[in-house]
Every structure is written in structure tokens, then in C-alpha cells.
Design an enzyme around this catalytic site. Sequence first.
Site, PDB file in Angstrom:
ATOM      1  N   GLU A 200      62.772  13.383  -6.781  1.00 57.17           N
ATOM      2  CA  GLU A 200      63.474  14.663  -6.702  1.00 57.17           C
ATOM      3  C   GLU A 200      64.434  14.868  -7.866  1.00 57.17           C
ATOM      4  OE1 GLU A 200      65.144  15.163  -2.797  1.00 57.17           O
ATOM      5  OE2 GLU A 200      63.164  15.469  -1.923  1.00 57.17           O
ATOM      6  N   GLU A 277      72.450  14.415   6.689  1.00 62.10           N
ATOM      7  CA  GLU A 277      71.129  14.777   7.225  1.00 62.10           C
ATOM      8  C   GLU A 277      70.445  13.525   7.775  1.00 62.10           C
ATOM      9  OE1 GLU A 277      68.730  17.073   4.431  1.00 62.10           O
ATOM     10  OE2 GLU A 277      66.897  16.221   5.287  1.00 62.10           O
ATOM     11  N   ASP A 304      66.471  17.135  10.199  1.00 57.89           N
ATOM     12  CA  ASP A 304      65.229  17.426   9.462  1.00 57.89           C
ATOM     13  C   ASP A 304      64.061  16.847  10.257  1.00 57.89           C
ATOM     14  OD1 ASP A 304      63.114  17.586   7.668  1.00 57.89           O
ATOM     15  OD2 ASP A 304      63.935  16.171   6.229  1.00 57.89           O
ATOM     16  N   LYS A 329      61.897  23.860   6.485  1.00 56.45           N
ATOM     17  CA  LYS A 329      60.818  23.665   5.501  1.00 56.45           C
ATOM     18  C   LYS A 329      59.585  24.387   6.038  1.00 56.45           C
ATOM     19  CE  LYS A 329      62.147  18.900   4.249  1.00 56.45           C
ATOM     20  NZ  LYS A 329      62.014  17.503   4.728  1.00 56.45           N
ATOM     21  N   LYS A 380      68.719  23.391  -0.477  1.00 50.81           N
ATOM     22  CA  LYS A 380      68.503  22.007  -0.904  1.00 50.81           C
ATOM     23  C   LYS A 380      67.268  22.003  -1.788  1.00 50.81           C
ATOM     24  CE  LYS A 380      66.901  17.826   1.248  1.00 50.81           C
ATOM     25  NZ  LYS A 380      67.043  16.778   2.219  1.00 50.81           N
TER      26      LYS A 380
HETATM   27  C1  2PG Z   1      63.628  15.387   3.047  1.00 53.52           C
HETATM   28  C2  2PG Z   1      62.615  15.797   2.016  1.00 53.52           C
HETATM   29  C3  2PG Z   1      63.132  16.677   0.931  1.00 53.52           C
HETATM   30  P1  2PG Z   1      60.266  14.802   1.798  1.00 53.52           P
HETATM   31  O1  2PG Z   1      63.519  14.324   3.668  1.00 53.52           O
HETATM   32  O2  2PG Z   1      64.526  16.156   3.342  1.00 53.52           O
HETATM   33  O3  2PG Z   1      64.265  16.184   0.296  1.00 53.52           O
HETATM   34  O4  2PG Z   1      61.854  14.736   1.548  1.00 53.52           O
HETATM   35  O5  2PG Z   1      59.775  16.065   1.197  1.00 53.52           O
HETATM   36  O6  2PG Z   1      59.711  13.564   1.146  1.00 53.52           O
HETATM   37  O7  2PG Z   1      60.076  14.780   3.285  1.00 53.52           O
HETATM   38 MG    MG Z   2      65.320  15.001   5.009  1.00 49.11          MG
END
Ligand code: 2PG
Ligand code: MG
Length: 402
Positions: A200, A277, A304, A329, A380
Amino acid sequence: MSRVVELSLRAIVDSRGSPTVEAEVADGEGHRGRAGAPGGASTGAHEVPAWPKGGVPVALEQFQKELRPVLLGRELEDARGWDAALHAVDGTEEFSRIGGGVATALSLAAAIARAEALGVPLWKSWLRPGLDGSGRPMIVGNCLNGGRHAIGGPEFQEFHAISSSPKTADAVRGAIAVHRAVGEALHAKFPELALGRGDEGGWVAPVGSLEGLEILARACEEVRDATHLAVHPGLDLAASEFFNDGRYRYRDHSLDAEGQHAFLVRLVERFGLRYVEDPFDEEAFDSFAQFTHAVGDRTLVVGDDIYTTSVARLERGIAERASNSVLIKVNQVGTLTDTFATVDRARAAGWSTVASHRSGDLPEGWLAHFAVGAGSRGLKCGILGGERVAKLNELLRVAAPA
Ligand code: 2PG
Ligand code: MG
């Protein structure tokens, strides 16, 4: 009212080089939309699967045979109808037949074409009831990578600069300054090491989680002192990734749920964390709730992997007061309609939302419009790397139109 007359799906690659797809949608009047599906590495167990069995090649075949004939000719303005058609063709609870990546790309591409057809900026076409689009998200910007995004780095997955300002340009400037200060601190600490950046765009270094947080917090302090910008430390632990057999496993020790709680409460107090988070495993609603009870007045506690943008999981979180904020997301659920249902539910409960990229992402800027339209407390999207600055730059464009 216009109808979709062109529709395609092609194989492309994301910022990690992993295969993904992008969709293109156009009506007969020259309004077009194009968007791809980002992809995660530390995916939550309850996310929709990205691809059908067989991966992207099978997804493309299915698109030609089953999705394209159903979607061509549909009314572009009917967002709900479009997303409902994706569900209808899929026919499963969680897009396991057509793949959540396919649904995401098609839902987004149609939304972008729709805003064009309506002649409004994308953020406006996504505006939630009661909002006027004047709110600006704080930047949740990744400065140091760990976990699945940086082999050899700390257990905690992401060390963020939480940068807020009424002026978006200042928020962006603050986040970049902290990223730089973290880099300088790491170079001073490891003068012999060739340091790099992770998935990232944050730094990668052989530091432990506590050490990484110390470096981040000091960098925030330095930037605050030098610039008076509001930058504070934040974390995404992605704790499910190092939770095993009931314990949170660090390099040289492990903690049970109570130990993890006490450790994290101390970190919030000592470092003035403004964002935490996924501090616990994705099924540990009770641990989340205890932690939110203890520190939720001082910091955002963001779910998340625990919610995976699913309105049903969020409903449980609200009932159990598991957090005060939810990460959003689109590709965790596959359509904008489902995503906005989760955003609206969170807002009705008085929770904040944070619009998020994925670790494998694309140089596209729609997420910035999403954050503004949804009234997100945070965006984010990382700080450095083409696919990350694409979102920051789009936020700057939204904030200061030409
Ligand atoms: C997270 C994400 C994005 P990934 O855990 O929040 O930062 O990671 O896309 O690998 O799930
Ligand atoms: Mg996360």
C-alpha cells in the site's frame, strides 16, 4: 432516459500484478463509464468471493454468455435495477457464481456512465439523503506496512497518519509529511539497510509492532510541531491475521483476548491513537464491544473484517455496540446498492463510515467521490504509489474544481 448499448469486460492487472477485470459501459449518447475491481490480501472470511471457480478466465466467459445479454439494453438510470440484475443472474447469496469482482466492476462502471448521462459530478450522483457534499473526509494514509502487506515487517498491518483539515490540500500535505518523516526515521535507524515500500505504499522495515507505532507517533508529533497540521497516529491491526487458537500471536509472545484488550487500551492512551481498525479477530464481537466501551469516546474503533460491508453483520455490530465506525469496501459485497445500504444503516445508527481502497488497487479515483457522496468520516487510500495518489488527487479535484 438512455439505454446501455455497449458493454464489455476485459482482463487487466492490479497494483500487485494480480489478475482482475474492468468493465466498460456506454449508452447511445456517448456517456461512458469504466471501472475495475480492486483486490484484497487480508480478506475477511465473510466477503463475497472475488471470482468463480476457475478465476478471471471463467468470469469472462460467464459474462459473455450470461450477463451481457441480460444487461445490454437496460435503462442506464436505473441503478437499483442494474445491481438487482447482477444478483439475479448470479442467483447465489454472495456472488459465488459470477464473482464479486465482476459485479463490482459492472456496478461501478454503470454508475460512472450514469453520472455522465445525468450531467452531474460522480460524488453528487452518490449523495446520501440529508447531505450537501460539503463535508471532507480526513485522510487515513498508510505510512508503514506490516502483516500480509509486508513480509518481514510488524504484525500490525497498517500504521496510518490520520490527517484532517478543513482544507483538503492541507490534509494531503500533512499525510505526506508524516510518510516522509517515518521514512527519515527508518533510514536513520537502519543506515545499512535498503528499505522499501509495501503493497500500500507505506515503508517496510524489520521493526516490531510497538516499535513501528513509536516511530509513527514521533513522526506525527514532529510534523504537528513543524507545521501545526492536525496529524495523529492510527492503526489497522487486521488482527484476524495473527489470531490463532484463541491467542493473538506476536513475534516473541502471545496474548489472550483480555491481554490484547489491556495492551491496546494502553496504546490508545500512550500514543493518542485516533483510529483503531480491526483490533480483534473478525468473530470477536464481544472483545470489540469491550474495547469500544473503554476507548470509543477517544478514538474511532473501525470494523473491517468483522463486518465486511455486510448490512446483516453491521446490524449485529450495532446491536452489540461492537464499534463506532465501519470500513466500507464496495468489493466486499459486490454492488453499490448493497454498499449504500450499509452506509445508510451506519449513518442511521450515528456511526461514522470510512471509505477504503484495497491493498491490490487500480489507478482510479472514484473512491474519493464515494467518500464525499457518502459523507465518510475518512478516506483510507494510502499515500504514495500511482494507485494511491489517484484517489488523493481526485479528492483534491473534487475539493477545488477548476
Ligand atoms: C484492509 C485492506 C486495505 P486488504 O485490511 O483494510 O487496507 O487490506 O485490501 O488486503 O484487505
Ligand atoms: Mg482492514
